[in-house]
Enzyme design. Structure first.
Site, PDB file in Angstrom:
ATOM      1  N   ARG A 172      26.665 -25.015  -5.114  1.00  0.00           N
ATOM      2  CA  ARG A 172      26.540 -26.179  -6.002  1.00  0.00           C
ATOM      3  C   ARG A 172      27.287 -26.073  -7.332  1.00  0.00           C
ATOM      4  NH1 ARG A 172      20.745 -28.770  -6.488  1.00  0.00           N
ATOM      5  NH2 ARG A 172      20.422 -27.005  -7.892  1.00  0.00           N
ATOM      6  N   ASP A 173      28.146 -25.077  -7.472  1.00  0.00           N
ATOM      7  CA  ASP A 173      28.955 -25.030  -8.697  1.00  0.00           C
ATOM      8  C   ASP A 173      30.234 -24.224  -8.466  1.00  0.00           C
ATOM      9  OD1 ASP A 173      29.625 -25.704 -11.284  1.00  0.00           O
ATOM     10  OD2 ASP A 173      28.522 -24.043 -12.197  1.00  0.00           O
ATOM     11  N   LEU A 174      30.904 -24.468  -7.355  1.00  0.00           N
ATOM     12  CA  LEU A 174      32.160 -23.765  -7.096  1.00  0.00           C
ATOM     13  C   LEU A 174      33.258 -24.307  -7.998  1.00  0.00           C
ATOM     14  CD1 LEU A 174      32.182 -23.559  -3.190  1.00  0.00           C
ATOM     15  CD2 LEU A 174      31.752 -21.694  -4.803  1.00  0.00           C
ATOM     16  N   ASN A 212      34.253 -19.588 -11.641  1.00  0.00           N
ATOM     17  CA  ASN A 212      33.134 -18.914 -10.991  1.00  0.00           C
ATOM     18  C   ASN A 212      33.573 -18.062  -9.806  1.00  0.00           C
ATOM     19  OD1 ASN A 212      31.236 -19.871 -12.746  1.00  0.00           O
ATOM     20  ND2 ASN A 212      30.485 -21.503 -11.416  1.00  0.00           N
TER      21      ASN A 212
END
Length: 287
Positions: free
Chosen positions: A90-92, A96
């Site tokens: 949910r935060d690629l 990151n």
């Protein structure tokens, strides 16, 4: 008497619990948990010299075709592994993704990660950094699944080739406008149910009947022969960036795409480009 280990597990955040369940060479490795002063919990992870965003900014030349393929193969494999273990990241995004000086890339920062199941359930919003956020999220969907991660990986794929973000919106409305201008404006024919999403009818989006994704990667003055996308690569990117999440490819299916088997092959890890660590005066032990 409650054991320290039991208390530790009760205190673990979602990110810690998720990471402890994942063991893949392209998912950041947690070596151990340490309880520090005042019962603070620390995670001991493998040392990685760079994040992908910073590495790209420091590179004098963009990644070659074989280098992009190596990164995408490793990341797609890791994402497939996560989804097969019912984990949504949910935060690629490039910041990151961590890279070491042995040519390995790892998915990191699982702070927004959640376990999911079948049937899917509603999740809180917003998630995923704006430039990598799938259109269903921008349109207000709360029921979503692995397709949101695949969209983000597609944006990363494009960024590896372009050397800059594919859709650098300045807000949610601008992000949607850029997305539809590039990929076409959705309707009930190509995305059944899209008009019922909470944000779809709040604004009258300009109609764009066709995808212009290919135009972003046309060989020209801004590309060399080593950076323009092949037909197979464009096909995979298109499948990752399909507007309708039900039609979007999955990570396991992407792994089987012929892009990964055509020439040139993925570059060997030990031949991938490396750079000095950002803080050479403060060295860290290599895992």
């Amino acid at each position: 008497m409650i054991s320290t280990s039991l208390l530790l597990m009760c205190c673990l955040s979602h990110a810690m619990q998720v990471l402890l369940c994942l063991k893949h060479e392209s998912v950041i490795n947690v070596r151990e948990m340490v309880i520090g002063p005042h019962n603070k919990i620390f995670m001991v992870m493998d040392y990685m010299e760079h994040d992908l965003k910073g590495l790209m900014a420091a590179m004098p030349q963009p990644f070659t075709l074989s280098e992009v393929k190596r990164l995408m193969l490793d990341l797609t494999s890791a994402l497939s592994y996560c989804h097969e273990h019912f984990v949504l990241h949910r935060d690629l995004k490039t910041s990151n993704l961590l890279v070491n000086n042995r040519g390995r890339v790892c998915i990191a920062d699982f702070g927004l990660a959640r376990m999911y199941g079948d049937p899917l359930r509603a999740y809180t919003q917003p998630v995923v950094t704006l430039w990598y956020r799938a259109p269903e999220l921008l349109l207000g969907a709360t029921m979503y699944g692995p397709a949101v991660d695949v969209w983000s990986l597609g944006c990363i794929f494009a960024e590896l080739v372009l050397g800059s973000p594919l859709l650098p919106g300045k807000g949610e409305l601008d992000q949607l406008s850029r997305t539809f201008a590039l990929l076409g404006t959705p309707n009930e024919d190509n995305w059944p149910g899209v008009t019922t999403l909470p944000n779809f009818n709040k604004v009258q989006f300009r109609p764009h009947p066709f995808s212009r994704l290919r135009d972003k990667f046309t060989r020209g003055a801004s590309f060399t022969s080593t950076t323009a996308m092949s037909e197979s690569a464009l096909d995979l990117l298109h499948r990752m960036l399909t507007l309708n999440p039900d039609e979007r490819t999955t990570a396991p299916a992407a792994l089987e795409h012929n892009y990964f088997s055509e020439d040139p092959p993925p570059k060997a890890h030990h031949l991938m480009p490396t750079r000095p660590a950002p803080h050479p005066g403060n060295p860290h032990p290599r895992a």
